[in-house]
Scaffold this motif. Structure first.
Motif, PDB file in Angstrom:
ATOM      1  N   THR A   3       0.822  -1.215   0.000  1.00 32.98           N
ATOM      2  CA  THR A   3       0.000   0.000   0.000  1.00 32.98           C
ATOM      3  C   THR A   3       0.851   1.258   0.000  1.00 32.98           C
ATOM      4  OG1 THR A   3      -1.763  -1.167   1.181  1.00 32.98           O
ATOM      5  CG2 THR A   3      -1.806   1.248   1.240  1.00 32.98           C
ATOM      6  N   TYR A   4       1.942   1.249   0.775  1.00 34.87           N
ATOM      7  CA  TYR A   4       2.780   2.438   0.908  1.00 34.87           C
ATOM      8  C   TYR A   4       4.080   2.328   0.108  1.00 34.87           C
ATOM      9  CZ  TYR A   4      -0.462   3.896   4.477  1.00 34.87           C
ATOM     10  OH  TYR A   4      -1.606   4.272   5.134  1.00 34.87           O
ATOM     11  N   SER A   5       4.128   1.356  -0.807  1.00 32.64           N
ATOM     12  CA  SER A   5       5.301   1.181  -1.685  1.00 32.64           C
ATOM     13  C   SER A   5       6.599   1.120  -0.893  1.00 32.64           C
ATOM     14  CB  SER A   5       5.368   2.316  -2.721  1.00 32.64           C
ATOM     15  OG  SER A   5       4.188   2.361  -3.487  1.00 32.64           O
ATOM     16  N   SER A   6       6.556   0.443   0.250  1.00 31.30           N
ATOM     17  CA  SER A   6       7.746   0.322   1.096  1.00 31.30           C
ATOM     18  C   SER A   6       8.469  -0.976   0.764  1.00 31.30           C
ATOM     19  CB  SER A   6       7.363   0.356   2.580  1.00 31.30           C
ATOM     20  OG  SER A   6       8.500   0.115   3.381  1.00 31.30           O
ATOM     21  N   GLU A   7       9.513  -0.858  -0.056  1.00 28.62           N
ATOM     22  CA  GLU A   7      10.299  -2.043  -0.399  1.00 28.62           C
ATOM     23  C   GLU A   7      10.966  -2.629   0.838  1.00 28.62           C
ATOM     24  OE1 GLU A   7      10.804  -3.862  -3.117  1.00 28.62           O
ATOM     25  OE2 GLU A   7       9.260  -2.711  -4.142  1.00 28.62           O
ATOM     26  N   ARG A   8      11.240  -1.790   1.821  1.00 25.10           N
ATOM     27  CA  ARG A   8      11.848  -2.278   3.061  1.00 25.10           C
ATOM     28  C   ARG A   8      10.945  -3.315   3.725  1.00 25.10           C
ATOM     29  NH1 ARG A   8      12.132   0.844   8.504  1.00 25.10           N
ATOM     30  NH2 ARG A   8      10.520   2.026   7.445  1.00 25.10           N
ATOM     31  N   ILE A   9       9.650  -3.013   3.817  1.00 29.74           N
ATOM     32  CA  ILE A   9       8.708  -3.951   4.442  1.00 29.74           C
ATOM     33  C   ILE A   9       8.510  -5.179   3.550  1.00 29.74           C
ATOM     34  CG2 ILE A   9       6.344  -4.247   5.283  1.00 29.74           C
ATOM     35  CD1 ILE A   9       6.302  -1.259   5.915  1.00 29.74           C
ATOM     36  N   ILE A  10       8.396  -4.955   2.244  1.00 30.41           N
ATOM     37  CA  ILE A  10       8.187  -6.080   1.313  1.00 30.41           C
ATOM     38  C   ILE A  10       9.363  -7.048   1.385  1.00 30.41           C
ATOM     39  CG2 ILE A  10       7.986  -6.707  -1.120  1.00 30.41           C
ATOM     40  CD1 ILE A  10       6.494  -4.027  -1.527  1.00 30.41           C
ATOM     41  N   GLN A  11      10.588  -6.518   1.428  1.00 29.12           N
ATOM     42  CA  GLN A  11      11.767  -7.378   1.505  1.00 29.12           C
ATOM     43  C   GLN A  11      11.815  -8.137   2.819  1.00 29.12           C
ATOM     44  OE1 GLN A  11      13.850  -8.142  -0.945  1.00 29.12           O
ATOM     45  NE2 GLN A  11      12.628  -6.806  -2.273  1.00 29.12           N
ATOM     46  N   ARG A  12      11.383  -7.519   3.904  1.00 32.24           N
ATOM     47  CA  ARG A  12      11.327  -8.218   5.196  1.00 32.24           C
ATOM     48  C   ARG A  12      10.322  -9.365   5.154  1.00 32.24           C
ATOM     49  NH1 ARG A  12      12.577  -5.580  10.288  1.00 32.24           N
ATOM     50  NH2 ARG A  12      14.093  -3.907   9.992  1.00 32.24           N
ATOM     51  N   ALA A  13       9.189  -9.114   4.502  1.00 33.86           N
ATOM     52  CA  ALA A  13       8.177 -10.165   4.379  1.00 33.86           C
ATOM     53  C   ALA A  13       8.710 -11.335   3.556  1.00 33.86           C
ATOM     54  CB  ALA A  13       6.906  -9.600   3.762  1.00 33.86           C
ATOM     55  N   ARG A  14       9.410 -11.026   2.482  1.00 40.01           N
ATOM     56  CA  ARG A  14       9.998 -12.082   1.646  1.00 40.01           C
ATOM     57  C   ARG A  14      11.057 -12.864   2.431  1.00 40.01           C
ATOM     58  NH1 ARG A  14      11.800  -9.792  -4.081  1.00 40.01           N
ATOM     59  NH2 ARG A  14      12.194 -12.037  -4.336  1.00 40.01           N
ATOM     60  N   ARG A  15      11.861 -12.152   3.199  1.00 37.57           N
ATOM     61  CA  ARG A  15      12.896 -12.830   4.002  1.00 37.57           C
ATOM     62  C   ARG A  15      12.264 -13.743   5.043  1.00 37.57           C
ATOM     63  NH1 ARG A  15      17.030  -8.761   6.412  1.00 37.57           N
ATOM     64  NH2 ARG A  15      15.213  -8.151   7.642  1.00 37.57           N
ATOM     65  N   PHE A  16      11.176 -13.276   5.651  1.00 38.17           N
ATOM     66  CA  PHE A  16      10.460 -14.109   6.619  1.00 38.17           C
ATOM     67  C   PHE A  16      10.039 -15.432   5.971  1.00 38.17           C
ATOM     68  CE2 PHE A  16       6.428 -15.692   8.206  1.00 38.17           C
ATOM     69  CZ  PHE A  16       6.643 -15.770   9.578  1.00 38.17           C
ATOM     70  N   ARG A  17       9.513 -15.328   4.749  1.00 43.29           N
ATOM     71  CA  ARG A  17       9.043 -16.553   4.076  1.00 43.29           C
ATOM     72  C   ARG A  17      10.206 -17.465   3.718  1.00 43.29           C
ATOM     73  NH1 ARG A  17       7.839 -20.732   3.157  1.00 43.29           N
ATOM     74  NH2 ARG A  17       6.242 -21.598   1.788  1.00 43.29           N
ATOM     75  N   ARG A  18      11.338 -16.881   3.293  1.00 39.69           N
ATOM     76  CA  ARG A  18      12.498 -17.698   2.906  1.00 39.69           C
ATOM     77  C   ARG A  18      13.047 -18.499   4.081  1.00 39.69           C
ATOM     78  NH1 ARG A  18      14.249 -13.050   0.187  1.00 39.69           N
ATOM     79  NH2 ARG A  18      15.797 -12.651   1.815  1.00 39.69           N
ATOM     80  N   THR A  19      13.024 -17.890   5.257  1.00 39.26           N
ATOM     81  CA  THR A  19      13.628 -18.540   6.418  1.00 39.26           C
ATOM     82  C   THR A  19      12.637 -19.399   7.201  1.00 39.26           C
ATOM     83  OG1 THR A  19      13.195 -16.560   7.770  1.00 39.26           O
ATOM     84  CG2 THR A  19      15.338 -16.705   6.662  1.00 39.26           C
ATOM     85  N   TYR A  20      11.371 -19.382   6.818  1.00 34.35           N
ATOM     86  CA  TYR A  20      10.352 -20.162   7.533  1.00 34.35           C
ATOM     87  C   TYR A  20      10.536 -21.657   7.239  1.00 34.35           C
ATOM     88  CZ  TYR A  20       5.781 -22.067   8.769  1.00 34.35           C
ATOM     89  OH  TYR A  20       4.770 -22.825   9.305  1.00 34.35           O
ATOM     90  N   THR A  21      10.561 -22.470   8.298  1.00 30.93           N
ATOM     91  CA  THR A  21      10.759 -23.916   8.150  1.00 30.93           C
ATOM     92  C   THR A  21       9.644 -24.728   8.818  1.00 30.93           C
ATOM     93  OG1 THR A  21      12.158 -23.932  10.152  1.00 30.93           O
ATOM     94  CG2 THR A  21      13.284 -23.698   8.003  1.00 30.93           C
ATOM     95  N   GLY A  22       8.560 -24.055   9.171  1.00 30.67           N
ATOM     96  CA  GLY A  22       7.459 -24.743   9.848  1.00 30.67           C
ATOM     97  C   GLY A  22       6.565 -25.496   8.874  1.00 30.67           C
ATOM     98  N   PRO A  23       5.431 -25.970   9.366  1.00 30.06           N
ATOM     99  CA  PRO A  23       4.522 -26.764   8.531  1.00 30.06           C
ATOM    100  C   PRO A  23       3.850 -25.911   7.450  1.00 30.06           C
ATOM    101  CG  PRO A  23       3.528 -26.291  10.659  1.00 30.06           C
ATOM    102  CD  PRO A  23       4.939 -25.825  10.753  1.00 30.06           C
ATOM    103  N   MET A  24       3.428 -26.565   6.381  1.00 26.66           N
ATOM    104  CA  MET A  24       2.729 -25.896   5.283  1.00 26.66           C
ATOM    105  C   MET A  24       1.239 -25.854   5.614  1.00 26.66           C
ATOM    106  SD  MET A  24       2.861 -24.321   2.429  1.00 26.66           S
ATOM    107  CE  MET A  24       4.530 -24.629   1.863  1.00 26.66           C
ATOM    108  N   THR A  25       0.790 -24.747   6.173  1.00 28.73           N
ATOM    109  CA  THR A  25      -0.596 -24.587   6.580  1.00 28.73           C
ATOM    110  C   THR A  25      -1.358 -23.802   5.519  1.00 28.73           C
ATOM    111  OG1 THR A  25      -0.193 -22.513   7.734  1.00 28.73           O
ATOM    112  CG2 THR A  25       0.174 -24.538   8.987  1.00 28.73           C
ATOM    113  N   SER A  26      -2.678 -23.701   5.717  1.00 25.58           N
ATOM    114  CA  SER A  26      -3.483 -22.904   4.790  1.00 25.58           C
ATOM    115  C   SER A  26      -3.045 -21.437   4.819  1.00 25.58           C
ATOM    116  CB  SER A  26      -4.967 -23.020   5.140  1.00 25.58           C
ATOM    117  OG  SER A  26      -5.197 -22.576   6.477  1.00 25.58           O
ATOM    118  N   GLY A  27      -2.612 -20.957   5.995  1.00 27.23           N
ATOM    119  CA  GLY A  27      -2.134 -19.577   6.111  1.00 27.23           C
ATOM    120  C   GLY A  27      -0.873 -19.353   5.305  1.00 27.23           C
ATOM    121  N   VAL A  28       0.005 -20.358   5.290  1.00 28.94           N
ATOM    122  CA  VAL A  28       1.237 -20.252   4.513  1.00 28.94           C
ATOM    123  C   VAL A  28       0.911 -20.184   3.019  1.00 28.94           C
ATOM    124  CG1 VAL A  28       3.422 -21.362   3.925  1.00 28.94           C
ATOM    125  CG2 VAL A  28       2.558 -21.480   6.272  1.00 28.94           C
TER     126      VAL A  28
END
Length: 417
Positions: free
Chosen positions: A380-405
């Motif tokens: 919404t606010y075109s913040s690449e900083r937040i978008i990159q953090r979200a992508r990094r969170f997903r890359r490092t996530y090793t938990g179960p594959m849930t519907s939320g994931v």
């Protein structure tokens, strides 16, 4: 309305802007100045000149051409001395006389307008420029960085040009300090855009300008800001070296607020480097400095707000996330947020951190609910900083594959496309 009511004084017609408009027979400009000086609404102006408001609106917007008779009529109604126009009373419309009279009036108006001169640098210049930076900072929390970047860069350029005019005057150092602040903000805007190269360029300019201004506190602040930026780009070793330099810049007895802030950033640097003992020791030093800073009611410039326990709790939460101490992180986040709610974009950043803490503690649905909301803020606010953090969170996530994931993966793909 009585047309004589609010009749303007004779000197109004010799004002430079009015004289110039009269010389060009620019009646819309004259009417606009009359309305402004009289404090009239557009409807009141229309009533005085004897036409409808819509007609007057078109005239003011240069959408309605005027005849000579209409100009005469309007001039009489608002009290324009007819000898100041390019024609006189009805029947005195000799073209040669009008042209000659117009030249005379134009020359008279020209001499009434002061020649432009190079703006002087004085005691008001630095506060004015600082006010612009402050306004940009207030906009930043809820405005896409790309919409602010051009204005921020232009403001730095403007400060540089004014500094060139200041020369060796007594105001030069104040302008250099202003330039440091403006460059620091511009660096922050580009960091939010994930434009790391440009961000570093402006941080260096901010540090150099503060040093040239002989303002050690401001220089230390800008070096500390660069250190925080380098931690965010996953270079904690460089950041810790910068923090050592920032302390040297501040001298032997820095204000408690500065010590609390730098120690908190240092704790985050150690935690990012996975040095738990050093991180905890830095948090202790920050706590001690916060207690000392409570004895001072006004924080030293360039710090705007006191560095209190709530701010320290926010840093402690970030440290605990990086050390993998999920429960302590969640507790610290709660303590920090109970004091004050962050602005929108900062809330997006914090949601990525809390999501990490929730994932570490096994609360996967909560984690992906938070990271999904954070990604929405980033887009919404075109913040690449937040978008990159979200992508990094997903890359490092090793938990179960849930519907939320899976839902988050779809949201992330939609963001990229």
């Amino acid at each position: 309305m009585n047309q004589d009511e609010g009749r303007l004084p004779p000197q109004f017609w010799s004002m430079p802007i009015v004289a110039a408009a009269l010389a060009e027979c620019d009646i819309p400009a004259v009417l606009a100045e009359v309305q402004r000086a009289s404090g009239w609404t557009q409807g009141q102006l229309a009533e005085v000149v004897g036409y409808s408001q819509s007609w007057v609106s078109k005239v003011l917007r240069n959408r309605q051409p005027l005849t000579v008779d209409q100009v005469r009529e309007i001039s009489i109604r608002i009290g324009i001395p007819l000898h100041l126009l390019r024609f006189g009373a009805r029947g005195d419309d000799d073209p040669t006389k009008r042209r000659e009279f117009g030249k005379a009036v134009a020359l008279t108006a020209l001499t009434a307008i002061p020649l432009p001169r190079r703006a002087e640098v004085d005691e008001t210049t630095a506060p004015t420029l600082t006010g612009i930076t402050g306004a940009q900072r207030r906009l930043e929390s809820t405005t896409p960085a790309r919409e602010l970047a051009r204005g921020a860069v232009a403001h730095v350029d403007l400060a540089g040009r004014i500094l060139g005019r200041a020369g060796r005057s007594s105001f030069a150092d104040d302008i250099r300090a202003v330039m440091s602040e403006a460059a620091g903000f511009t660096a922050w805007v580009h960091a939010d855009m994930h434009d790391t190269g440009t961000s570093r360029t402006y941080y260096r300019l901010a540090i150099d300008s503060a040093r040239q201004a002989r303002h050690s506190l401001l220089a230390g602040y800008m070096i500390g800001s660069l250190a925080a930026f380098e931690i965010d780009t996953d270079d904690p070793a460089l950041a810790l070296g910068l923090l050592t330099q920032a302390r040297k810049e501040l001298g032997e007895r820095p204000p408690a607020t500065a010590r609390a802030w730098l120690s908190s950033i240092e704790a985050l640097g150690h935690a990012t480097a996975r040095n738990a003992s050093a991180a905890l020791e830095s948090l202790k030093q920050a706590e001690s400095a916060v207690v000392a800073s409570e004895r001072t009611s006004t924080p030293p410039w360039p710090w705007v707000f006191p560095f209190d326990h709530a701010k320290l709790a926010g840093y402690r939460a970030l440290v605990m996330v990086r050390l993998g101490r999920a429960d302590e992180a969640v507790t610290a986040f709660a303590e920090s947020l109970s004091s004050a709610q962050p602005a929108t974009k900062q809330r997006g950043v914090l949601m990525t951190e809390i999501a990490t803490a929730k994932a570490l503690s096994g609360h996967y649905d909560e984690a992906f609910h938070l990271i999904s909301n954070a990604l929405t803020v980033g887009v919404t606010y075109s913040s690449e900083r937040i978008i990159q953090r979200a992508r990094r969170f997903r890359r490092t996530y090793t938990g179960p594959m849930t519907s939320g994931v899976r839902a988050f993966d779809e949201q992330l793909r939609a963001t990229l496309l």
